[in-house]
Design an enzyme around this catalytic site. Structure first.
Site, mmCIF file in Angstrom:
data_model
loop_
_atom_site.group_PDB
_atom_site.id
_atom_site.type_symbol
_atom_site.label_atom_id
_atom_site.label_comp_id
_atom_site.label_asym_id
_atom_site.label_seq_id
_atom_site.Cartn_x
_atom_site.Cartn_y
_atom_site.Cartn_z
ATOM 1 N N ASP A 93 55.538 80.836 66.366
ATOM 2 C CA ASP A 93 54.984 79.619 66.942
ATOM 3 C C ASP A 93 54.788 79.853 68.427
ATOM 4 O OD1 ASP A 93 55.870 76.124 67.228
ATOM 5 O OD2 ASP A 93 53.957 77.124 67.030
ATOM 6 N N GLY A 95 55.219 77.932 71.025
ATOM 7 C CA GLY A 95 56.094 77.301 72.005
ATOM 8 C C GLY A 95 55.635 75.895 72.348
ATOM 9 N N PHE A 97 55.654 73.205 70.727
ATOM 10 C CA PHE A 97 56.558 72.125 70.284
ATOM 11 C C PHE A 97 57.818 72.100 71.133
ATOM 12 C CE2 PHE A 97 58.203 69.213 67.157
ATOM 13 C CZ PHE A 97 59.553 69.462 67.063
ATOM 14 N N GLN A 190 45.671 68.517 65.884
ATOM 15 C CA GLN A 190 46.451 67.441 66.477
ATOM 16 C C GLN A 190 45.702 66.120 66.245
ATOM 17 O OE1 GLN A 190 49.472 67.610 67.413
ATOM 18 N NE2 GLN A 190 49.761 69.811 67.657
ATOM 19 N N GLY A 217 51.719 68.181 64.873
ATOM 20 C CA GLY A 217 51.934 66.806 65.317
ATOM 21 C C GLY A 217 52.571 65.910 64.277
ATOM 22 N N ASP A 267 57.305 75.299 56.914
ATOM 23 C CA ASP A 267 58.509 75.832 57.581
ATOM 24 C C ASP A 267 59.413 74.654 57.901
ATOM 25 O OD1 ASP A 267 57.086 75.041 60.396
ATOM 26 O OD2 ASP A 267 59.243 75.404 60.671
HETATM 27 C C1 LIG Z 1 60.343 69.700 62.864
HETATM 28 N N1 LIG Z 1 59.030 69.127 62.965
HETATM 29 C C2 LIG Z 1 58.036 69.814 63.576
HETATM 30 N N2 LIG Z 1 56.805 69.297 63.784
HETATM 31 C C3 LIG Z 1 56.120 70.251 64.464
HETATM 32 C C4 LIG Z 1 54.815 70.238 65.002
HETATM 33 C C5 LIG Z 1 54.382 71.345 65.758
HETATM 34 C C6 LIG Z 1 53.082 71.347 66.409
HETATM 35 O O1 LIG Z 1 52.299 70.385 66.329
HETATM 36 N N3 LIG Z 1 52.748 72.416 67.165
HETATM 37 C C7 LIG Z 1 53.579 73.511 67.275
HETATM 38 N N4 LIG Z 1 53.146 74.539 68.028
HETATM 39 N N5 LIG Z 1 54.779 73.580 66.659
HETATM 40 C C8 LIG Z 1 55.219 72.486 65.922
HETATM 41 C C9 LIG Z 1 56.527 72.495 65.355
HETATM 42 C C10 LIG Z 1 57.498 73.633 65.631
HETATM 43 C C11 LIG Z 1 57.769 74.491 64.535
HETATM 44 C C12 LIG Z 1 58.582 75.646 65.119
HETATM 45 O O2 LIG Z 1 59.819 75.175 65.688
HETATM 46 C C13 LIG Z 1 60.892 76.030 65.292
HETATM 47 O O3 LIG Z 1 61.710 75.358 64.382
HETATM 48 C C14 LIG Z 1 62.510 74.364 65.024
HETATM 49 C C15 LIG Z 1 60.285 77.182 64.560
HETATM 50 O O4 LIG Z 1 60.085 78.257 65.448
HETATM 51 C C16 LIG Z 1 60.222 79.470 64.767
HETATM 52 C C17 LIG Z 1 58.928 76.660 64.074
HETATM 53 O O5 LIG Z 1 57.981 77.721 64.081
HETATM 54 C C18 LIG Z 1 56.716 77.335 63.545
HETATM 55 C C19 LIG Z 1 56.956 71.367 64.650
HETATM 56 N N6 LIG Z 1 58.158 71.090 64.065
#
Ligand SMILES: CNc1nc2cc3c(=O)[nH]c(N)nc3c(CC[C@H]3O[C@@H](OC)[C@H](OC)[C@@H]3OC)c2[nH]1
Length: 373
Positions: A93, A95, A97, A190, A217, A267
């Site tokens: 990811d 970063g 979030f 988004q 989002g 995930d």
């Molecule tokens: C829990 N709910 C949730 N909604 C999310 C929405 C988004 C988003 O819109 N954009 C981005 N860029 N990331 C998001 C993320 C983070 C997932 C990552 O956060 C990390 O888990 C906590 C993990 O990193 C290894 C994972 O990798 C994809 C979200 N997590």
């Protein structure tokens, strides 16, 4: 499409989809659950165990790895796969979030985000270009664009601003990705819970052209009904020949409902995080091993499971370990939960192959409702 990276849609069953993503480092069977390995480890499990559960891919995260040990450091040591001894594909990811959820004192501008590390207060700048450079240094097989993910609730005005910014960052991320044979770059939709903004975001990303598209989002406090509604307002505007990835989702029920609406990849920290707190996910629903009712129960969680954490250890022993705060309790339940999630995904894939997904969805939910054996 990036050379050496492809997606094949084998079958659809209603809106549920069965596919395969081919990367330079191996194939990913979809629908897929991707265990979260934020700082280069799926917490509490050896990589060999994660492989054994059937996971085709794990996640890494730019935010955590840029703070510690640093992307140039990981690159010097041979990249994230070698560093973490994980031979299969990794998705990282961007970063986007964590800047909104973890960082202190952050400032978002057109250029990118400036923030202070939640670890030691050091200042960092993350731009689309730097995020893509970090993911390349890590050797990531699927690289996410940098985006701005809003927490819920938020105003439509803010949702529009963040969605438009994320689209401009998508363009810059795509440029910075360049050509990386065998690797893919995903855009992130988004737009909050606003149908029009979601459509505009999906159309904008499709016009740029990515190897896959994430629905971002969500799972930020909006609740299941709004999440499912937003998936229905987004998926139809995404190309059918590219994978769709619902970020941060979710519970086993969320996953079943999202597969039914056309999502391919998931995930969530749920299996490992709740495992550490004593909660097991099983075919019979959730079982909280902290509960005294398990204190003298000699049965394993699920005698038919191929995973020893589910079929060998008694509930009484797991209860004892969790109540005593023993490391092994957290490890066994994390292992059990990742194994259960992978068996759920295998069941979903098989059911779609047989054109029986709806039957599988209802039977699985019924078995959860019937509860513990
Ligand atoms: C829990 N709910 C949730 N909604 C999310 C929405 C988004 C988003 O819109 N954009 C981005 N860029 N990331 C998001 C993320 C983070 C997932 C990552 O956060 C990390 O888990 C906590 C993990 O990193 C290894 C994972 O990798 C994809 C979200 N997590």
């Amino acid at each position: 499409m990036s050379e050496g990276f492809s997606f094949t849609l084998h079958k659809t069953d209603g809106t549920a989809r069965r596919g395969t993503i081919t990367t330079g480092r191996g194939e990913i069977r979809t629908p897929a659950f991707m265990p979260v390995g934020t700082a280069g480890t799926v917490k509490g499990l050896y990589p060999e165990q994660v492989c054994e559960t059937g996971a085709d891919i794990i996640l890494g995260n730019v935010y955590h790895l840029m703070l510690r040990p640093g992307p140039e450091e990981v690159a010097k040591l041979g990249g994230l796969h070698k560093f973490a001894n994980w031979p299969r594909p990794i998705l990282t990811d961007s970063g986007g979030f964590q800047i909104m959820s973890l960082a202190k004192l952050r400032k978002i501008s057109e250029k990118g985000a400036v923030f202070q590390s939640h670890i030691d207060g050091r200042k960092y700048e993350l731009t689309p270009e730097r995020s893509m450079e970090i993911q390349r240094l890590l050797g990531s097989d699927i690289q996410m664009q940098l985006d701005e993910c809003l927490m819920y609730p938020h105003t439509d005005k803010d949702a529009e601003r963040a969605m438009q910014l994320s689209l401009r960052w998508a363009e810059r991320s795509r440029q910075a990705f360049g050509k990386q044979p065998g690797r893919g770059n995903f855009g992130i939709v988004q737009g909050g819970v606003n149908e029009k903004l979601r459509r505009l975001s999906a159309e904008g990303l499709t016009a740029i052209g990515f190897e896959g598209y994430a629905i971002g989002g969500l799972a930020v406090g909006e609740g299941q009904a709004l999440m499912l509604q937003t998936i229905e307002n987004t998926a139809p505007h995404l190309p059918t020949d590219r994978p769709r990835y619902l970020m941060g989702v979710g519970t086993p029920e969320d996953i079943l409902e999202a597969v039914a609406r056309g999502v391919d990849m998931f995930d969530c920290v749920m299996p490992t995080r709740s495992g550490r707190h004593g909660q097991a996910f099983t075919r019979f629903g959730k079982i909280n091993l902290r509960n005294a009712r398990h204190a003298d129960d000699p049965r394993p969680l699920d005698p038919e499971s191929p995973c020893p954490a589910l079929s060998v250890y008694s509930r009484a022993y797991l209860h004892h370990l969790i109540r005593s705060g023993e490391l092994l309790g957290m490890m066994l339940l994390s292992w059990a939960n990742i194994a259960y999630y992978q068996s759920l995904m295998q069941g979903i894939r098989d059911a779609i192959d047989r054109g029986r997904f709806e039957e599988f969805r209802l039977a699985t939910k019924e078995q959860w409702q019937r509860g513990d054996i």
